[in-house]
Design a protein around this motif. Structure first.
Motif, short mmCIF file in Angstrom:
data_model
loop_
_atom_site.label_atom_id
_atom_site.label_comp_id
_atom_site.label_asym_id
_atom_site.label_seq_id
_atom_site.Cartn_x
_atom_site.Cartn_y
_atom_site.Cartn_z
N UNK A 86 37.17 46.53 -3.04
CA UNK A 86 37.75 47.92 -2.30
C UNK A 86 39.07 47.85 -2.19
N UNK A 87 39.97 46.70 -2.81
CA UNK A 87 41.27 46.67 -2.76
C UNK A 87 41.50 46.64 -4.46
N UNK A 88 41.36 47.98 -5.07
CA UNK A 88 41.50 48.17 -6.17
C UNK A 88 42.90 48.65 -6.60
N UNK A 89 43.47 48.84 -7.76
CA UNK A 89 44.54 49.37 -8.04
C UNK A 89 44.79 50.83 -7.57
N UNK A 90 43.71 51.43 -7.91
CA UNK A 90 43.68 53.18 -7.32
C UNK A 90 43.96 53.01 -5.79
N UNK A 91 43.36 52.21 -5.06
CA UNK A 91 43.23 52.13 -3.82
C UNK A 91 44.73 51.74 -3.13
N UNK A 92 45.30 50.73 -4.06
CA UNK A 92 46.63 50.30 -3.44
C UNK A 92 47.80 51.36 -3.98
N UNK A 93 47.45 52.33 -4.84
CA UNK A 93 48.59 53.39 -5.09
C UNK A 93 48.40 54.41 -4.08
N UNK A 94 47.12 54.65 -3.76
CA UNK A 94 46.67 55.59 -2.75
C UNK A 94 47.35 55.07 -1.31
N UNK A 95 47.33 53.84 -1.09
CA UNK A 95 47.63 53.53 0.16
C UNK A 95 49.13 53.54 0.28
N UNK A 96 50.02 53.11 -0.88
CA UNK A 96 51.57 53.15 -0.97
C UNK A 96 51.69 54.64 -0.76
N UNK A 97 51.13 55.70 -1.42
CA UNK A 97 51.58 57.15 -1.18
C UNK A 97 51.45 57.47 0.13
N UNK A 98 50.31 57.23 0.72
CA UNK A 98 50.03 57.66 1.96
C UNK A 98 51.43 57.09 3.18
N UNK A 99 51.54 55.94 2.92
CA UNK A 99 52.74 55.26 3.53
C UNK A 99 54.10 56.02 3.15
N UNK A 100 54.42 56.16 1.95
CA UNK A 100 55.64 56.99 1.70
C UNK A 100 55.67 58.36 2.19
N UNK A 101 54.44 58.93 2.47
CA UNK A 101 54.56 60.30 2.77
C UNK A 101 54.81 60.10 4.21
N UNK A 102 54.42 59.28 5.06
CA UNK A 102 54.38 58.95 6.49
C UNK A 102 56.01 58.84 6.65
N UNK A 103 56.65 58.05 5.81
CA UNK A 103 57.97 57.56 6.15
C UNK A 103 58.78 58.23 5.44
N UNK A 104 58.63 59.52 4.37
CA UNK A 104 59.55 59.95 3.69
C UNK A 104 60.50 60.68 4.61
N UNK A 105 61.75 60.44 4.49
CA UNK A 105 62.54 60.97 5.29
C UNK A 105 62.93 62.60 5.32
N UNK A 106 62.40 63.15 4.23
CA UNK A 106 62.64 64.64 4.27
C UNK A 106 61.27 65.56 4.83
N UNK A 107 60.19 64.50 4.82
CA UNK A 107 59.01 65.12 5.58
C UNK A 107 58.56 64.90 7.01
N UNK A 108 58.19 65.69 7.62
CA UNK A 108 57.63 65.20 8.85
C UNK A 108 56.24 65.54 8.74
N UNK A 109 55.35 64.73 8.71
CA UNK A 109 53.95 64.84 9.05
C UNK A 109 53.50 65.44 10.31
N UNK A 110 52.85 66.60 10.24
CA UNK A 110 52.27 67.38 11.51
C UNK A 110 50.93 66.45 12.05
N UNK A 111 50.18 66.46 11.12
CA UNK A 111 48.92 65.72 11.20
C UNK A 111 48.22 65.37 9.71
#
Length: 123
Positions: A86-111
């Motif tokens: 369940x914790x494979x490389x693809x999942x790790x990249x996916x989780x890192x990308x979601x975290x980067x989106x949530x904390x990226x200073x130029x973006x403000x996730x609405x939902x």
């Protein structure tokens, strides 16, 4: 084949989105291969993992419902690795990308919608 999907709606104009997407993807060691008005494809930079584990990210930009200051994005993160853990490389990249989106200073996730974690094995 491992596949993970998520959707975000971000408070950002479509023009600013096009400029900031490559910067966001670069944080996760991803390079843009193709960029259009409603679609972006990026891949993981080779050299860190085996070829089968290299991740490809496809981003669909919903231009039909885009507002002047809000855009809906769909991310498909995939690779050729069988999801034996369940914790494979693809999942790790996916989780890192979601975290980067949530904390990226130029973006403000609405939902965002939770990953449908569509890890699957295709024969």
């Amino acid at each position: 084949m491992s596949r993970y999907i998520c959707q975000f709606r971000v408070q950002l104009s479509p023009d600013r989105l096009q400029l900031s997407l490559p910067k966001l993807l670069a944080i996760g060691r991803l390079e843009v291969v193709h960029q259009g008005a409603d679609y972006v494809m990026a891949r993981e930079i080779p050299g860190h993992v085996s070829f089968a584990r290299l991740v490809t990210v496809e981003i669909s930009i919903d231009v039909t419902t885009a507002e002047p200051e809000a855009v809906k994005l769909s991310f498909l993160v995939r690779n050729e690795e069988l999801p034996l853990q369940s914790d494979n490389h693809c999942r790790q990249v996916f989780d890192a990308l979601r975290l980067a989106i949530a904390h990226y200073p130029d973006w403000q996730p609405i939902n965002s919608s939770r990953s449908r974690a569509a890890a699957s094995v295709l024969n």
